[in-house]
Write a protein that holds these residues in place. Structure first.
Motif, PDB file in Angstrom:
ATOM      1  N   ALA A  36       0.863  -1.187   0.000  1.00 50.65           N
ATOM      2  CA  ALA A  36       0.000   0.000   0.000  1.00 50.65           C
ATOM      3  C   ALA A  36       0.891   1.226   0.000  1.00 50.65           C
ATOM      4  CB  ALA A  36      -0.899   0.012   1.227  1.00 50.65           C
ATOM      5  N   GLY A  37       0.718   2.082  -0.989  1.00 46.70           N
ATOM      6  CA  GLY A  37       1.518   3.302  -1.029  1.00 46.70           C
ATOM      7  C   GLY A  37       2.199   3.455  -2.362  1.00 46.70           C
ATOM      8  N   PRO A  38       3.061   4.425  -2.499  1.00 47.00           N
ATOM      9  CA  PRO A  38       3.540   5.379  -1.506  1.00 47.00           C
ATOM     10  C   PRO A  38       2.503   6.459  -1.189  1.00 47.00           C
ATOM     11  CG  PRO A  38       4.500   5.880  -3.628  1.00 47.00           C
ATOM     12  CD  PRO A  38       3.688   4.638  -3.805  1.00 47.00           C
ATOM     13  N   VAL A  39       2.289   6.691   0.097  1.00 47.43           N
ATOM     14  CA  VAL A  39       1.393   7.753   0.540  1.00 47.43           C
ATOM     15  C   VAL A  39       2.239   9.005   0.686  1.00 47.43           C
ATOM     16  CG1 VAL A  39      -0.162   8.534   2.355  1.00 47.43           C
ATOM     17  CG2 VAL A  39      -0.063   6.115   1.756  1.00 47.43           C
ATOM     18  N   ARG A  40       1.868  10.048  -0.037  1.00 42.17           N
ATOM     19  CA  ARG A  40       2.637  11.297   0.012  1.00 42.17           C
ATOM     20  C   ARG A  40       2.087  12.177   1.135  1.00 42.17           C
ATOM     21  NH1 ARG A  40       2.415   9.178  -4.814  1.00 42.17           N
ATOM     22  NH2 ARG A  40       4.252   9.253  -6.153  1.00 42.17           N
ATOM     23  N   LEU A  41       2.903  12.369   2.159  1.00 39.99           N
ATOM     24  CA  LEU A  41       2.495  13.216   3.287  1.00 39.99           C
ATOM     25  C   LEU A  41       2.790  14.679   2.933  1.00 39.99           C
ATOM     26  CD1 LEU A  41       3.733  11.079   6.272  1.00 39.99           C
ATOM     27  CD2 LEU A  41       1.457  11.228   5.345  1.00 39.99           C
ATOM     28  N   PRO A  42       2.123  15.628   3.586  1.00 40.22           N
ATOM     29  CA  PRO A  42       2.354  17.046   3.270  1.00 40.22           C
ATOM     30  C   PRO A  42       3.812  17.438   3.485  1.00 40.22           C
ATOM     31  CG  PRO A  42       0.420  16.809   4.648  1.00 40.22           C
ATOM     32  CD  PRO A  42       1.050  15.459   4.574  1.00 40.22           C
ATOM     33  N   THR A  43       4.305  18.278   2.573  1.00 37.40           N
ATOM     34  CA  THR A  43       5.686  18.735   2.629  1.00 37.40           C
ATOM     35  C   THR A  43       5.860  19.733   3.761  1.00 37.40           C
ATOM     36  OG1 THR A  43       5.820  18.491   0.243  1.00 37.40           O
ATOM     37  CG2 THR A  43       7.526  19.810   1.285  1.00 37.40           C
ATOM     38  N   LYS A  44       6.890  19.511   4.576  1.00 32.87           N
ATOM     39  CA  LYS A  44       7.196  20.468   5.642  1.00 32.87           C
ATOM     40  C   LYS A  44       8.150  21.508   5.064  1.00 32.87           C
ATOM     41  CE  LYS A  44       6.586  17.658   9.721  1.00 32.87           C
ATOM     42  NZ  LYS A  44       7.019  16.301   9.978  1.00 32.87           N
ATOM     43  N   THR A  45       7.807  22.763   5.234  1.00 29.94           N
ATOM     44  CA  THR A  45       8.657  23.843   4.742  1.00 29.94           C
ATOM     45  C   THR A  45       9.237  24.575   5.935  1.00 29.94           C
ATOM     46  OG1 THR A  45       7.152  24.069   2.885  1.00 29.94           O
ATOM     47  CG2 THR A  45       8.767  25.805   3.177  1.00 29.94           C
ATOM     48  N   LEU A  46      10.556  24.511   6.078  1.00 32.62           N
ATOM     49  CA  LEU A  46      11.228  25.217   7.168  1.00 32.62           C
ATOM     50  C   LEU A  46      11.746  26.534   6.606  1.00 32.62           C
ATOM     51  CD1 LEU A  46      13.291  22.209   8.531  1.00 32.62           C
ATOM     52  CD2 LEU A  46      10.998  22.894   9.172  1.00 32.62           C
ATOM     53  N   ARG A  47      11.233  27.638   7.137  1.00 36.47           N
ATOM     54  CA  ARG A  47      11.600  28.958   6.616  1.00 36.47           C
ATOM     55  C   ARG A  47      12.475  29.703   7.615  1.00 36.47           C
ATOM     56  NH1 ARG A  47       6.173  28.950   4.733  1.00 36.47           N
ATOM     57  NH2 ARG A  47       6.124  28.806   2.462  1.00 36.47           N
ATOM     58  N   LEU A  48      13.436  30.446   7.081  1.00 42.66           N
ATOM     59  CA  LEU A  48      14.344  31.229   7.910  1.00 42.66           C
ATOM     60  C   LEU A  48      14.546  32.584   7.227  1.00 42.66           C
ATOM     61  CD1 LEU A  48      15.985  30.558  10.479  1.00 42.66           C
ATOM     62  CD2 LEU A  48      17.902  30.086   8.988  1.00 42.66           C
ATOM     63  N   MET A  49      14.291  33.673   7.949  1.00 45.03           N
ATOM     64  CA  MET A  49      14.479  34.999   7.387  1.00 45.03           C
ATOM     65  C   MET A  49      15.583  35.697   8.165  1.00 45.03           C
ATOM     66  SD  MET A  49      11.168  37.080   6.236  1.00 45.03           S
ATOM     67  CE  MET A  49      11.383  38.813   6.458  1.00 45.03           C
ATOM     68  N   VAL A  50      16.624  36.140   7.469  1.00 43.82           N
ATOM     69  CA  VAL A  50      17.804  36.699   8.135  1.00 43.82           C
ATOM     70  C   VAL A  50      18.147  38.061   7.530  1.00 43.82           C
ATOM     71  CG1 VAL A  50      19.900  35.765   9.176  1.00 43.82           C
ATOM     72  CG2 VAL A  50      18.669  34.384   7.536  1.00 43.82           C
ATOM     73  N   ARG A  51      18.621  38.951   8.378  1.00 46.00           N
ATOM     74  CA  ARG A  51      19.085  40.261   7.892  1.00 46.00           C
ATOM     75  C   ARG A  51      20.346  40.089   7.058  1.00 46.00           C
ATOM     76  NH1 ARG A  51      18.011  45.172  10.630  1.00 46.00           N
ATOM     77  NH2 ARG A  51      19.462  46.057   9.133  1.00 46.00           N
ATOM     78  N   LYS A  52      20.414  40.793   5.935  1.00 47.57           N
ATOM     79  CA  LYS A  52      21.603  40.710   5.085  1.00 47.57           C
ATOM     80  C   LYS A  52      22.783  41.470   5.707  1.00 47.57           C
ATOM     81  CE  LYS A  52      19.697  40.060   0.480  1.00 47.57           C
ATOM     82  NZ  LYS A  52      19.504  40.675  -0.844  1.00 47.57           N
ATOM     83  N   SER A  53      22.464  42.561   6.388  1.00 46.20           N
ATOM     84  CA  SER A  53      23.508  43.405   6.948  1.00 46.20           C
ATOM     85  C   SER A  53      24.138  42.745   8.178  1.00 46.20           C
ATOM     86  CB  SER A  53      22.913  44.754   7.342  1.00 46.20           C
ATOM     87  OG  SER A  53      23.803  45.456   8.166  1.00 46.20           O
ATOM     88  N   PRO A  54      25.476  42.634   8.227  1.00 46.11           N
ATOM     89  CA  PRO A  54      26.110  42.000   9.385  1.00 46.11           C
ATOM     90  C   PRO A  54      26.089  42.876  10.649  1.00 46.11           C
ATOM     91  CG  PRO A  54      27.777  42.762   7.857  1.00 46.11           C
ATOM     92  CD  PRO A  54      26.456  43.012   7.204  1.00 46.11           C
ATOM     93  N   CYS A  55      26.034  44.218  10.477  1.00 41.25           N
ATOM     94  CA  CYS A  55      26.158  45.095  11.633  1.00 41.25           C
ATOM     95  C   CYS A  55      24.816  45.623  12.129  1.00 41.25           C
ATOM     96  CB  CYS A  55      27.079  46.270  11.312  1.00 41.25           C
ATOM     97  SG  CYS A  55      26.448  47.276   9.965  1.00 41.25           S
ATOM     98  N   GLY A  56      23.777  45.580  11.287  1.00 37.00           N
ATOM     99  CA  GLY A  56      22.482  46.074  11.722  1.00 37.00           C
ATOM    100  C   GLY A  56      22.159  47.454  11.202  1.00 37.00           C
TER     101      GLY A  56
END
Length: 104
Positions: A36-56
């Motif tokens: 039985a299968g393959p059962v496709r489970l929902p895709t987990k999306t890991l998101r990360l948002m980071v500042r481009k500037s190193p100093c702020g």
């Protein structure tokens, strides 16, 4: 003695995941097992948002990174010694395989 075997495949790469799925199912069908299968489970999306500037200082510009984790389930009804033969196929790098065995 039959066991209910659940194979869980996880990967970041869809192509390699689908290839391993197809190989596992082909091996099980060659041995004439109930698959039985393959059962496709929902895709987990890991998101990360980071500042481009190193100093702020400066304008607030951001980099958006995301990693997608795809998951497939395959259920088999077979003796536990047959599973060893089926899962002995070459598994692509980056694909994790988890096998759980339960009595029927």
């Amino acid at each position: 003695r039959l066991h209910r075997i659940r194979i869980t495949l996880t990967s970041r790469n869809v192509k390699s995941l689908e290839k391993v799925c197809a190989d596992l199912i082909q091996g099980a069908r060659d041995k004439e097992l109930h698959v039985a299968g393959p059962v496709r489970l929902p895709t987990k999306t890991l998101r990360l948002m980071v500042r481009k500037s190193p100093c702020g200082e400066g304008t607030n510009t951001y980099d958006r990174w995301e990693m997608r984790i795809h998951k497939r389930l395959i259920d088999l009804h077979s003796p536990s010694d047959v599973v060893k033969q089926i899962t002995s196929i070459s598994i692509e790098p980056g694909v994790e395989v988890e096998v759980t065995i339960a009595d029927v």
